[in-house]
Design a protein around this motif. Structure first.
Motif, PDB file in Angstrom:
ATOM      1  N   ARG A 295      11.553   5.272  12.944  1.00  0.00           N
ATOM      2  CA  ARG A 295      10.624   5.655  12.173  1.00  0.00           C
ATOM      3  C   ARG A 295      11.207   6.711  10.616  1.00  0.00           C
ATOM      4  N   HIS A 296      10.971   6.385   9.792  1.00  0.00           N
ATOM      5  CA  HIS A 296      11.700   7.014   9.198  1.00  0.00           C
ATOM      6  C   HIS A 296      10.711   7.579   7.653  1.00  0.00           C
ATOM      7  N   ASP A 297      10.763   8.048   7.339  1.00  0.00           N
ATOM      8  CA  ASP A 297       9.414   8.872   5.655  1.00  0.00           C
ATOM      9  C   ASP A 297      10.490   8.610   4.467  1.00  0.00           C
ATOM     10  N   GLY A 301       4.677   9.617   0.146  1.00  0.00           N
ATOM     11  CA  GLY A 301       3.523  10.064   1.260  1.00  0.00           C
ATOM     12  C   GLY A 301       3.761   8.632   2.037  1.00  0.00           C
ATOM     13  N   PHE A 302       4.634   7.897   1.609  1.00  0.00           N
ATOM     14  CA  PHE A 302       5.020   6.503   2.246  1.00  0.00           C
ATOM     15  C   PHE A 302       6.003   6.375   3.983  1.00  0.00           C
ATOM     16  N   GLY A 354       0.714   4.404   3.977  1.00  0.00           N
ATOM     17  CA  GLY A 354       1.704   5.706   2.524  1.00  0.00           C
ATOM     18  C   GLY A 354      -0.121   5.110   2.001  1.00  0.00           C
ATOM     19  N   GLN A 355      -0.026   6.635   1.276  1.00  0.00           N
ATOM     20  CA  GLN A 355      -1.115   6.577   0.416  1.00  0.00           C
ATOM     21  C   GLN A 355      -0.744   6.738  -1.136  1.00  0.00           C
ATOM     22  N   LEU A 361      -9.014   4.822  -7.541  1.00  0.00           N
ATOM     23  CA  LEU A 361      -9.085   5.146  -6.041  1.00  0.00           C
ATOM     24  C   LEU A 361      -8.187   5.659  -4.997  1.00  0.00           C
ATOM     25  N   ARG A 362      -8.294   6.477  -3.974  1.00  0.00           N
ATOM     26  CA  ARG A 362      -7.372   6.979  -3.178  1.00  0.00           C
ATOM     27  C   ARG A 362      -6.838   5.341  -2.224  1.00  0.00           C
ATOM     28  N   HIS A 363      -6.189   4.885  -1.909  1.00  0.00           N
ATOM     29  CA  HIS A 363      -5.849   3.818  -1.026  1.00  0.00           C
ATOM     30  C   HIS A 363      -4.850   4.889   0.140  1.00  0.00           C
ATOM     31  N   SER A 364      -4.712   4.411   1.683  1.00  0.00           N
ATOM     32  CA  SER A 364      -5.034   4.511   2.925  1.00  0.00           C
ATOM     33  C   SER A 364      -4.396   3.010   3.195  1.00  0.00           C
ATOM     34  N   LEU A 365      -3.246   2.548   3.558  1.00  0.00           N
ATOM     35  CA  LEU A 365      -2.302   1.758   3.419  1.00  0.00           C
ATOM     36  C   LEU A 365      -1.666   0.995   4.652  1.00  0.00           C
ATOM     37  N   VAL A 366      -1.969  -0.195   5.124  1.00  0.00           N
ATOM     38  CA  VAL A 366      -0.784  -0.518   6.002  1.00  0.00           C
ATOM     39  C   VAL A 366      -0.545  -2.033   5.967  1.00  0.00           C
ATOM     40  N   THR A 367       0.996  -2.055   6.272  1.00  0.00           N
ATOM     41  CA  THR A 367       0.995  -3.256   5.961  1.00  0.00           C
ATOM     42  C   THR A 367       1.871  -3.906   6.549  1.00  0.00           C
TER      43      THR A 367
END
Length: 723
Positions: A295-297, A301-302, A354-355, A361-367
């Protein structure tokens, strides 16, 4: 569906007043996705507010699906030792017995009327291979109900089950438990976590277990396991987690009893009567899973996550399956069923989360991207009696120990036959399945009251199966190549910050050979050219966190439809033409009703029906196998004194049919469990569990030609040491 909707309308008014009178309900706020930290055991809570999966881009209260999380505290209080034991806390999950193409000791759950044996996952990675899973290295279990291929890929028609593993983390602790009980029960576990310096921690989980089956002491279990893990970079922008899991078991398989000649019920014999052969029968299981996670920050926010998992499983057995001889009398043929299942799988999964603000609009994303390759081999044993007769399709009752009266059998009779590997009529089946997948999920926050959850997944699926020629059959080579996409869409309305009302729609795809050759859905000549079965789920529900957000309440109505099920055309071919519907209601409660009172409960109503049997009209209007109309579970505890906690549970399940024709099945049952725990000191606690207190005789697994007798009354005392 109308009945289900009426039920939800009756339940919703009950939830609203509780929410309105909840203490200190916070004002509506932005629905930021929290950092997920699994601390169920430390918090001693039956309520879990977030999933460990990144694919849920919002807290569970804002996730528009029925998701039940079994926390570590519930596993501890019930002393659930296996995955099947743990899943019995969730209503609407039934269990299929194994047969020649599915070992009797493996995990075969069924959800919302559909087989979910191939929809089991460990840390979000498909757990392939025939095996019986343990709980000693499990942090929590997440159950997603309804068609959900958008989350997990192929299969998942009835839902999916994700096991979250224990891994090394911050803090030093050691938890040891030693349990003894009736019927030869003995179990020991160790869970030790240590800081190793410089942002590094190690964790070790150990397990050893021996027991007889209560009420059927001829059936015994023996297993042990080890699960070490190490995490580097704790507290830093980059973390690396390495883990390994090994478990092996040596048990006595139990096909229990056939159905009576008339009436469709299991043969009425004493619970203790075992029609196996202890001098020959066995079931052995080995599982090895190695995993590396990075896991890498990335900042802003990603975060990036990459996981590689290699697993290897092997399960082989010989078991006695009693079958009626002829059409009259009480003579049973003691057929020998067997299987040798081997599976190796390698999976790599990369996710970016990430967000961001986009279009105001605010998006909470996962790809993510996922690549997997599974190679399996299915073989069996060639079991012969002392006269050289084949014991699989039937046996001559003229040979000793091949047959018995239903009223009398000694399982310790000598074994006078022989067995070798591979029966000529059933050559070795080798199957290779490769899958490449891409997916994206997004929760869009329009304002504090409205959210939109969307997801899409594309799978490129390739499976190959071959058998070698034998003295009696020709070599075969089959393949199925298909691409399919699945979707999820849900709209969430939040009248207050601690409540939500939602509507969702999702799909699933079930291609040919979904089980990788390890069960009854292996690719075959009749199915190799068929398209995936398609399913969709429509769900309306509501979720609330009340009583200072310590208690979760959920309610939902749903309709799941499989629109092109594989059926016979009446002329010797299999086609995609059937339609199967299941409609129902899900209710759930988890958390604290008071400072000392905890509860974990649920109710499921399932109305299943074959709506289109195709050209033959087969089973039209019939109920799905292993789909009880009503089922509910309850587990509750109350702390009478600072040192003393008492509790108990009830499980109630309606009648279940064991075949599609609804001619045989197992009766309804209700059974009760109890527990009490006492804290002797900060380091020592004692717990007593009583199972099946009323010694109810019931059947917890069913198959088309036999039913499995459940355990009788038993008691276990566990001493837990923490330091």
């Amino acid at each position: 569906m109308a009945h289900a909707i009426r039920t939800l309308f009756m339940v919703a008014p009950l939830l609203a007043p509780m929410a309105a009178h909840a203490n200190d309900i916070p004002a509506a706020a932005e629905n930021t996705m929290p950092t997920i930290t699994i601390t169920g055991q430390a918090e001693n809570s039956l309520q879990v507010k977030a999933s460990a999966s990144n694919k849920f881009t919002a807290p569970l209260i804002d996730t528009p699906r029925t998701v039940t999380v079994i926390p570590a505290e519930l596993l501890k209080e019930t002393q659930a030792a296996t995955l099947n034991d743990a899943l019995r806390s969730v209503p609407g999950i039934s269990f299929k017995g194994g047969d020649a193409f599915g070992a009797p000791g493996g995990d075969h759950p069924s959800m919302r009327g559909f087989d979910s044996s191939s929809s089991l996952f460990i840390d979000g990675m498909r757990s392939a291979g025939a095996q019986s899973r343990e709980t000693f290295a499990i942090e929590q279990i997440e159950v997603v109900k309804g068609p959900s291929s958008v989350y997990t890929g192929r299969g998942s028609v009835g839902g999916s089950i994700n096991i979250v593993s224990k891994v090394a983390k911050v803090g030093d602790f050691t938890n040891t438990a030693i349990g003894v009980g009736s019927d030869g029960y003995a179990r020991g576990t160790l869970d030790a976590n240590r800081a190793l310096g410089d942002g590094t921690a190690g964790r070790l989980n150990l397990m050893w277990h021996e027991a007889n089956m209560p009420g059927r002491n001829t059936v015994d279990y023996s297993r042990w396991g080890i699960a070490p893990s190490v995490t580097f970079g704790l507290g830093g922008p980059t973390q690396v987690m390495l883990s390994y899991y090994h478990m092996q078991s040596d048990d006595m398989p139990d096909y229990a009893v056939p159905y009576a000649r008339t009436g469709g019920q299991p043969l009425d014999v004493p619970r203790s009567r075992f029609f196996g052969l202890t001098s020959r029968d066995f079931i052995k299981n080995t599982a090895d899973i190695a995993q590396a996670e990075v896991r890498h920050d990335l900042g802003g926010g990603f975060k990036l996550r990459n996981v590689t998992q290699f697993s290897r499983t092997r399960l082989d057995y010989i078991a006695t399956n009693p079958q009626w001889s002829g059409t009259t009398g009480d003579t049973l043929l003691l057929e020998a069923k067997s299987g040798i299942f081997g599976m190796k799988s390698l999976t790599n999964q990369t996710e970016l989360t990430g967000q961001l603000q986009l279009g105001g609009l605010r998006h909470s994303l996962v790809t993510g991207l996922e690549l997997s390759r599974e190679k399996s081999q299915r073989d069996n044993y060639y079991v012969l009696d002392s006269a050289g007769g084949n014991l699989r399709p039937g046996a001559s009752c003229k040979v000793a120990y091949n047959c018995t009266s239903a009223s009398d059998w000694n399982p310790r009779n000598p074994w006078t036959g022989s067995y070798t590997r591979t029966e000529p009529a059933y050559p070795v089946l080798d199957t290779t399945t490769t899958t490449a997948s891409a997916y994206v999920f997004d929760t869009v926050t329009f304002n504090p009251q409205w959210l939109l959850n969307a997801g899409a997944r594309f799978d490129s699926y390739r499976t190959r199966a071959t058998t070698d020629a034998s003295a009696t059959v020709k070599a075969t080579s089959l393949q199925n190549d298909t691409n399919f996409a699945n979707y999820q869409l849900g709209l969430v309305y939040k009248p207050v910050a601690n409540g939500s009302v939602y509507a969702s729609w999702g799909t699933s795809s079930n291609p040919v050979g979904v089980d990788g050759g390890q069960g009854g859905d292996a690719i075959a000549a009749a199915t190799a050219d068929l398209s995936p079965e398609r399913s969709r789920n429509i769900e309306l529900g509501t979720k609330w966190e009340v009583l200072d957000q310590r208690l979760s309440l959920t309610a939902a109505v749903f309709q799941a439809v499989k629109s092109n099920a594989r059926i016979s055309d009446g002329m010797g071919h299999t086609i995609n033409a059937g339609r199967q519907n299941v409609e129902g209601v899900e209710l759930g409660v988890a958390g604290k009703l008071g400072a000392q009172w905890d509860m974990f409960a649920g109710y499921t109503y399932l109305d299943s029906e074959v709506r289109d049997g195709g050209p033959t009209g087969a089973n039209l209007g019939k109920q799905f196998p292993l789909t009880p109309r009503n089922s509910y579970t309850l587990w509750t505890t109350y702390r009478l004194l600072p040192q003393l906690k008492i509790g108990g549970g009830v499980t109630s399940v309606d009648k279940q049919y064991a075949n599609a024709a609804n001619t045989v099945g197992v009766p309804a049952y209700t059974k009760f469990d109890m527990m009490a725990s006492y804290t002797v000191s900060k380091q020592l606690s004692l717990q007593l569990n009583l199972y099946n207190v009323g010694d109810k005789k019931y059947y917890d697994k069913a198959y088309g030609n036999y039913a499995s007798v459940a355990a009788g009354r038993s008691a276990v005392v566990t001493a837990s040491f923490s330091y």
